[in-house]
Design an enzyme around this catalytic site. Sequence first.
Site, short mmCIF file in Angstrom:
data_model
loop_
_atom_site.label_atom_id
_atom_site.label_comp_id
_atom_site.label_asym_id
_atom_site.label_seq_id
_atom_site.Cartn_x
_atom_site.Cartn_y
_atom_site.Cartn_z
N HIS A 20 0.82 -1.21 0.00
CA HIS A 20 0.00 0.00 0.00
C HIS A 20 0.86 1.26 0.00
O HIS A 20 0.34 2.36 -0.25
CB HIS A 20 -0.90 -0.01 1.24
CG HIS A 20 -2.28 0.48 1.00
ND1 HIS A 20 -2.85 0.62 -0.26
CD2 HIS A 20 -3.26 0.88 1.87
CE1 HIS A 20 -4.08 1.08 -0.16
NE2 HIS A 20 -4.36 1.25 1.13
N ASN A 62 -6.49 6.64 4.26
CA ASN A 62 -7.90 6.95 4.07
C ASN A 62 -8.26 8.41 4.33
O ASN A 62 -9.43 8.78 4.18
CB ASN A 62 -8.77 6.02 4.94
CG ASN A 62 -8.52 6.22 6.43
OD1 ASN A 62 -7.62 6.94 6.82
ND2 ASN A 62 -9.30 5.55 7.25
N ASP A 87 -0.50 2.91 -5.18
CA ASP A 87 -0.51 1.50 -5.51
C ASP A 87 -1.80 1.16 -6.23
O ASP A 87 -2.82 1.80 -6.02
CB ASP A 87 -0.38 0.65 -4.25
CG ASP A 87 -1.53 0.92 -3.29
OD1 ASP A 87 -1.69 2.07 -2.84
OD2 ASP A 87 -2.31 -0.01 -3.01
N ASN A 108 -8.87 3.65 -0.93
CA ASN A 108 -9.25 4.62 0.09
C ASN A 108 -8.58 5.98 -0.09
O ASN A 108 -9.17 7.02 0.24
CB ASN A 108 -8.93 4.07 1.48
CG ASN A 108 -9.88 2.96 1.89
OD1 ASN A 108 -11.01 2.90 1.42
ND2 ASN A 108 -9.42 2.07 2.76
#
Length: 204
Positions: A20, A62, A87, A108
């Site tokens: 991520h 997020n 990513d 997110n």
Amino acid sequence: MIKLAAFLGNPGPGYMHNRHNAGRMLALSLPFYNSLSWQKKYNGLYASKNNCHLLMPETYMNRSGISVQAAASFFKIDIKEIIIVHDELEIPLGTISLKFSGGLGGHNGLRSMKENFGSADFWRLRVGIGRPSKGEVYDWVLSDFQKNEQETLFPALDAGVNLLMQTMECDPETLLKEWAKKKIQISDNSDIIESMEGKKNDNK
């Protein structure tokens, strides 16, 4: 030309090598990264290079849009002059992709961008991480790249750096055809870059 590049990921050493965090890993691959004067600003780490603003949000993935919106507002940068480096599950490891606007793909960080700007009309530099063959996506993106994956990842990050530098110097529209999807393949003797046919109207 791009005026603000934001590298998405999660702050802290525990997340550093997560899939991520591929966007933040690309920032670390910039040849001039260590020579920049990074400062804590706009809820992130901020620096500038050649009239382009560079930002690594520290709000966690997020809530990335909060940091990007703060920087864009201060410098009066239009959303269409922003590129988000992140990513991407929907393209395989070793693939770099340039895209403008479109869907959020359940990401997110991109969702936070749309929530804070009220639009998804920003540029995306996507670093492919591929989907897991089994298990939960959540566990996959928060797990580290394995050693054998790094042999594919690092050349892709270098190619992504090359693409990012180009977006700072010319209209990104001129780069779309070449960089719709580009797979970075490694041979025994040299790096071979092969273009992959990008799907038309790709909304991933």
